[in-house]
Each structure stands twice: as C-alpha cells, then as structure tokens.
Design a protein around this motif. Structure first.
Motif, short mmCIF file in Angstrom:
data_model
loop_
_atom_site.label_atom_id
_atom_site.label_comp_id
_atom_site.label_asym_id
_atom_site.label_seq_id
_atom_site.Cartn_x
_atom_site.Cartn_y
_atom_site.Cartn_z
N UNK A 318 45.76 35.30 35.35
CA UNK A 318 46.97 34.84 34.66
C UNK A 318 47.18 33.34 34.87
N UNK A 319 46.75 32.84 36.03
CA UNK A 319 47.05 31.45 36.36
C UNK A 319 45.88 30.49 36.15
N UNK A 320 44.67 31.04 36.02
CA UNK A 320 43.50 30.19 35.83
C UNK A 320 42.64 30.84 34.75
N UNK A 321 42.04 30.01 33.90
CA UNK A 321 41.14 30.58 32.90
C UNK A 321 39.84 30.97 33.62
N UNK A 322 39.56 32.27 33.62
CA UNK A 322 38.38 32.77 34.33
C UNK A 322 37.56 33.62 33.38
N UNK A 323 36.28 33.53 33.52
CA UNK A 323 35.38 34.29 32.65
C UNK A 323 35.48 35.78 33.02
N UNK A 328 35.26 40.35 36.82
CA UNK A 328 35.01 41.78 37.06
C UNK A 328 33.99 41.96 38.18
N UNK A 329 32.98 41.09 38.21
CA UNK A 329 31.95 41.19 39.26
C UNK A 329 32.55 40.87 40.63
N UNK A 330 33.42 39.86 40.68
CA UNK A 330 34.07 39.50 41.95
C UNK A 330 34.97 40.63 42.42
N UNK A 331 35.72 41.18 41.49
CA UNK A 331 36.64 42.28 41.78
C UNK A 331 35.86 43.46 42.38
N UNK A 332 34.77 43.84 41.74
CA UNK A 332 33.97 44.98 42.22
C UNK A 332 33.36 44.68 43.59
N UNK A 333 32.87 43.45 43.75
CA UNK A 333 32.23 43.09 45.03
C UNK A 333 33.25 43.11 46.17
N UNK A 334 34.45 42.59 45.89
CA UNK A 334 35.49 42.56 46.92
C UNK A 334 35.88 43.98 47.32
N UNK A 335 36.04 44.84 46.33
CA UNK A 335 36.47 46.22 46.62
C UNK A 335 35.38 46.97 47.38
N UNK A 336 34.13 46.81 46.94
CA UNK A 336 33.02 47.47 47.65
C UNK A 336 32.95 47.00 49.09
N UNK A 392 41.21 48.86 32.84
CA UNK A 392 40.07 48.49 33.69
C UNK A 392 39.64 49.68 34.55
N UNK A 393 40.60 50.42 35.03
CA UNK A 393 40.29 51.58 35.88
C UNK A 393 39.59 52.67 35.06
N UNK A 394 40.00 52.84 33.82
CA UNK A 394 39.32 53.83 32.97
C UNK A 394 37.90 53.38 32.66
N UNK A 395 37.73 52.08 32.45
CA UNK A 395 36.38 51.56 32.15
C UNK A 395 35.45 51.65 33.34
N UNK A 396 36.05 51.52 34.52
CA UNK A 396 35.24 51.50 35.74
C UNK A 396 34.47 52.80 35.93
N UNK A 397 35.01 53.89 35.37
CA UNK A 397 34.33 55.18 35.51
C UNK A 397 34.61 55.81 36.86
N UNK A 398 33.83 56.79 37.18
CA UNK A 398 34.15 57.63 38.34
C UNK A 398 33.15 57.45 39.48
#
Ligand code: ADP
Ligand code: MG
Length: 400
Positions: A318-323, A328-336, A392-398
C-alpha cells in the motif's frame, strides 16, 4: 468526573481509582492537590508511586478488592507519556519501566496475570521483564488487570513497522535474508513461549472442538454478510470450500491445548536493540471475556502470526510500489522461514507434541474473517487488508 467505584491508596497523595459504570470502567492514576483528587498526567508522580509500592512489598498482597504482585525492587523517577497510538495509557518512568493504566478496563477474567506469572516462573525472557501487576476483583466480578508494570525497552517498534520495512526492502531490492532471518527469530521466540507455557498443558475436549467449529461457522456467516466489501463477496463465492476447510476444527478433540498467547500477530512482537520480544497477553479482543483465557491449541498462535506476515506484505504494497510476484515470493519465504524455525525450535526444546498443524489453513482463514468483521465494525480503513488477503489465501492452495 465519572463516579469513583473503588480506590487503591498509593501513599503520599496518590491513588489508583476505578471509575465509570457498568462495563465501561477505567483504572485511572489520581493525584491530590489543595482542592481535591484529580486525574494525574505523566509528570505528576502517580506512576512513580506505583513503582515505590512494588519495590516496598515483594510478592503478592491483597488490599481490599485489589491484589498487588511485585517482582521488582527497583524504583525509578521522571515520568513521560509513551506517546504512541494505544488503547490504554502507558507512562515511561526513568527510561526503565512502563506503567500501563487500564483506561479501558477489560471485563474479567483477565488472562494476563496467569500467563505472565507462568512465563516468569518458567524463566521465559522473550518478553519485557514484568515488574508487577495490580488486579481488581470486587465481589461479583471476575478479576481483571488494572495496572501493569514492565521493563521499558528503548526504541521498541512493533512488527507493523519492523516487518513492513524488511518486507518492503526485500521485495524492492531483493535483500530477502533480513526478513527471513527475522521471521525465523520470531518462529524460535514463539516456540520458546509455547515451551515455557507447557506446564499449563491440557487436552482439548470434544466440547472444546465443537465450540471452536461452531464459533468459526458463526464467524463465516457474519463475514459472508459483509457483501459491500470485496472480501465479503469473495468469501461468499468460496463459502462451500471454506465450510469444508473449517470441518477439521471438529477433529481437534484430544489435541494439546495450553494457556497460549491468544492474540498473536506481528503487532505483538517488538524489536528493541536487535532483540524480538512478545507483548500483550490480554487475550483476543474479538472473543467474549469468558473465552479469552481458555486454553488454545498452539496452532492458533502459529496461524495468527503466519497470517499476519501475509498482511504485512499487503500493508507494504500500500505504501510502496512493489512488483506483485516479488512480493508474493518474499511473503512465502518469510512465512516458511517462520514456520520451519517454530517447528525446529519446539522440537529442540522437547515439546514437538504441543503442535498439531492440521488446522493451520482453517485458522488462517478464521483470522482473515476476524479482520473482516473487525474492519467492518471498528476500522473501515483496514478492510483493504482482508480484501487482498482472502483471494491470496485461496490462490495459495492447500500445500501448507
Ligand atoms: P495498548 O494495549 O494500550 O494498545 P500496548 O501494550 O499494546 O498498548 O503497547 C502499545 C505500544 O507501546 C507498542 O506497540 C509499543 O510500541 C509500545 N510498548 C509496549 N510495551 C513496551 C515496552 N515494554 N517498552 C517500550 N515500548 C513498549
Ligand atoms: Mg497491543
């Protein structure tokens, strides 16, 4: 001035007053001048008087309807306001302690006194060191927290600052290691928290499992009814899928439950001097008071934290233009990284059996639905977060 319901004398012209009526009560610092008692401001000395009280009487003492528990013999002088946006009112004393007045007194039973004491007794150091507590327990009312005193952590910022900054820089310049390292540190911290709370372990009953499932279904209906929001529409479209996902909560009978944190998200993890600590053991504000202190499966805390990392990515965008794909890759890596470190640390500490990950995704969905309802009822400007998180959670799958 609202009606004074009860008072605790703090000596030398200072006192703690419980004011208000019904369920809207406040624990307020008061000071006496030539005219009478009035509401104290930072600088008037009432927080210093609380520290003197704690220092002068180690252990636990009941006075009238108040109980004072002290774990510190330290005094400090010089008060200033915390100066952050908060629900209650915190006063910093001498850059050593934070005295928090429950200006929004929570209906009891308040979970913090039990949890903080259990963590302290277990030698858990991943929280601001507790100096003491004042609870209030008038007849006919469950005990609640009126004042808490903790070690002051200079320069502390919560995860809505530190995690958003780390995710932003990871997604914009590819520096992913700082956020995955931080997420791993937090995973280890939460495992240590749960291990320290292991003495509170109980086994979830069939009734508990039924209640968790029923409450999640009620929440689903409330969230589906938010048809004005994007997330309400998305949820309605995926209603059957979510219903099936929530089914696993019925199978939670027999799993380990502990006196967990109960309201865990990045905003409860402070970073100070390179160290992460967990705060705020007040329980989940969206639950009725009677449920806030009940034992929970550890996966409830884990899901809260994991999902909040996804929300961090949304706030960052919301605050920075991000690709989007980088984010999504950063989000997944942080969560893992968070989840792997949590599991590893819990195992290392010999408490692997405390964690049953089966309902992780169902509970992450529950967390998003809670944010939807919370945003609709209290904070409409937050709705963009569940609006983006749910698809995003639905796209992430199970897979996790
Ligand atoms: P409230 O419940 O009133 O919202 P919190 O206890 O959640 O208040 O604290 C609000 C903010 O105060 C935190 O996000 C953090 O920035 C700061 N804070 C809380 N505890 C400490 C502490 N021990 N040392 C330094 N800062 C703190
Ligand atoms: Mg808080």
């Amino acid at each position: 001035m609202p009606e004074v319901v009860d008072t605790l004398d703090l000596g030398d012209g200072y006192r703690l007053s419980i004011t208000g009526e019904g369920t809207t009560l406040s624990a307020l610092p008061m000071v006496r001048d030539g005219v009478g008692w009035h509401r104290a401001e930072p600088g008037d000395g009432t927080a210093e008087a609380v520290l003197d009280l704690l220092a002068g009487q180690p252990g636990s003492q009941t006075r009238g309807n108040f109980t004072v528990r002290s774990w510190s013999a330290q005094r400090a002088v010089s008060e200033r306001a915390m100066g952050v946006d908060q629900t209650n009112e915190s006063v910093i004393v001498g850059d050593k302690a934070v005295v928090k007045w429950a200006t929004h007194l929570q209906e009891g039973p308040h979970p913090a006194p039990v949890r903080v004491a259990a963590l302290r007794d277990a030698g858990f150091t991943g929280m601001p060191a507790p100096w003491g507590l004042v609870t209030w327990h008038p007849s006919g009312r469950a005990e609640t927290l009126a004042v808490s005193v903790d070690e002051y952590l200079p320069g502390a910022v919560d995860g809505w600052t530190w995690a958003v900054e780390l995710v932003t820089s990871a997604a914009s310049c590819g520096a992913i290691e700082p956020i995955t390292t931080a997420a791993a540190d937090v995973g280890a911290l939460i495992a240590q928290l749960h291990a320290a709370l292991a003495p509170t372990e109980s086994v979830a009953s069939a009734d508990d499992a039924r209640r968790w499932h029923r409450d999640a279904l009620d929440l689903l209906e409330r969230a589906c009814a938010l048809s004005e929001s994007t997330s309400g529409q998305v949820l309605q479209a995926h209603r059957h899928e979510v219903l099936a996902e929530l089914d696993c909560l019925q199978g939670m009978s027999g799993v380990s439950a502990i006196e967990g944190h109960g309201d865990l998200h990045v905003g409860q993890v402070l970073l100070s001097g390179g160290r992460f600590v967990v705060t705020d053991f007040d329980g989940n504000p969206v639950l009725p008071a009677s449920q806030r202190g009940l034992p929970i499966p550890t996966v409830v805390d884990v899901a809260g934290m994991a999902q909040s990392l996804a929300h961090v990515a949304i706030v960052a965008a919301k605050y920075t233009v991000l690709e989007p794909s980088a984010l999504a890759a950063v989000d997944a890596a942080a969560r893992d990284s968070f989840l792997d470190a949590y599991v590893h640390q819990l195992d290392t500490l010999g408490h692997a059996r405390l964690y049953d990950p089966r309902p992780l995704r169902a509970l992450r969905l529950q967390q998003v639905m809670r944010e939807m309802v919370y945003a609709a009822e209290h904070l409409p400007r937050w709705m963009y977060v569940p609006d983006a998180a749910l698809p995003a959670l639905f796209e992430e799958g199970t897979d996790r």
